[in-house]
Write a protein that holds these residues in place. Sequence first.
Motif, short mmCIF file in Angstrom:
data_model
loop_
_atom_site.label_atom_id
_atom_site.label_comp_id
_atom_site.label_asym_id
_atom_site.label_seq_id
_atom_site.Cartn_x
_atom_site.Cartn_y
_atom_site.Cartn_z
N UNK A 61 1.90 6.20 -7.26
CA UNK A 61 0.75 6.66 -8.03
C UNK A 61 -0.18 7.60 -7.28
N UNK A 62 0.04 7.77 -5.97
CA UNK A 62 -0.90 8.56 -5.20
C UNK A 62 -2.18 7.80 -4.92
N UNK A 115 -7.18 -4.35 3.72
CA UNK A 115 -6.37 -4.39 4.94
C UNK A 115 -7.25 -4.16 6.17
N UNK A 116 -8.08 -3.16 6.13
CA UNK A 116 -8.94 -2.87 7.28
C UNK A 116 -9.87 -4.03 7.61
N UNK A 117 -10.43 -4.65 6.57
CA UNK A 117 -11.35 -5.76 6.80
C UNK A 117 -10.64 -7.00 7.31
N UNK A 136 -7.37 2.48 -2.79
CA UNK A 136 -8.52 2.42 -1.90
C UNK A 136 -8.97 0.99 -1.66
N UNK A 137 -8.92 0.15 -2.71
CA UNK A 137 -9.32 -1.24 -2.57
C UNK A 137 -8.39 -1.99 -1.61
N UNK A 182 0.83 -1.20 0.00
CA UNK A 182 0.00 0.00 0.00
C UNK A 182 0.87 1.25 0.00
N UNK A 183 1.90 1.26 0.82
CA UNK A 183 2.80 2.41 0.88
C UNK A 183 3.50 2.63 -0.45
N UNK A 184 4.01 1.55 -1.04
CA UNK A 184 4.72 1.66 -2.32
C UNK A 184 3.78 2.16 -3.42
#
Length: 218
Positions: free
Chosen positions: A196-197, A209-211, A203-204, A189-191
């Motif tokens: 790409x911002x 990750x949260x779920x 978002x996906x 996610x960080x990379x």
Amino acid sequence: MFLALERVLSTEEAGALRDAAAALSFGDGRASAGRFAQAVKANDQALPSPDLEAIRDKVTASLMAHPVFGTAARPKAMTRPIISRYRQGQAYGLHVDDAVMQGIRTDLSFTLFLSEPDSYEGGALIIADKIEERAFKLGAGDAILYPSTMLHRVEPVSSGTRLCAVGWVQSRIRSAEQRELLFDLDQSITALFEAEGKSDAFDTLCRTRSNLIRMWAD
């Protein structure tokens, strides 16, 4: 998963803690060992004092502020760190850490090195898996984070003094495999964000990750 955490403490911070630790009073390190580990443990352990508590607070705060520690360990609780000293001839033989320490389940162990590696001979942390042994002797201010399930030992110190802070973490994610998956996902996610911002793919992955944390967290 083994992780070397760089610059948990700056060079200046590590030096200040090393000087402060050197001024503490020490007792027999076997006092904190389990029944069988006592037979192979020969080191010194800082005795309770206000100065020790100040060092412990700094170690804990620095670990919690380190971004890799947080994503790798996902700490729910931590023991108060132990300040250990190894002098000439002292060592800690092969052992596994107790499953419960200071009232928490030990999922992960850490060693934060306070002494510069060239200031003492020997004293490497040796972690054994079913294939090989791995030796760690990191710079002052760096730490090694590893599963508490692993057999490990500290080689004899042949000269100089080895000072370090050791402690244990209970993770919000009990499964080591799940922690590693989440760590890899965090890194991806960080990379992706750096490349790409914010995007639909970003978002996906964040939602995933949260779920997963929601499913797995204690």
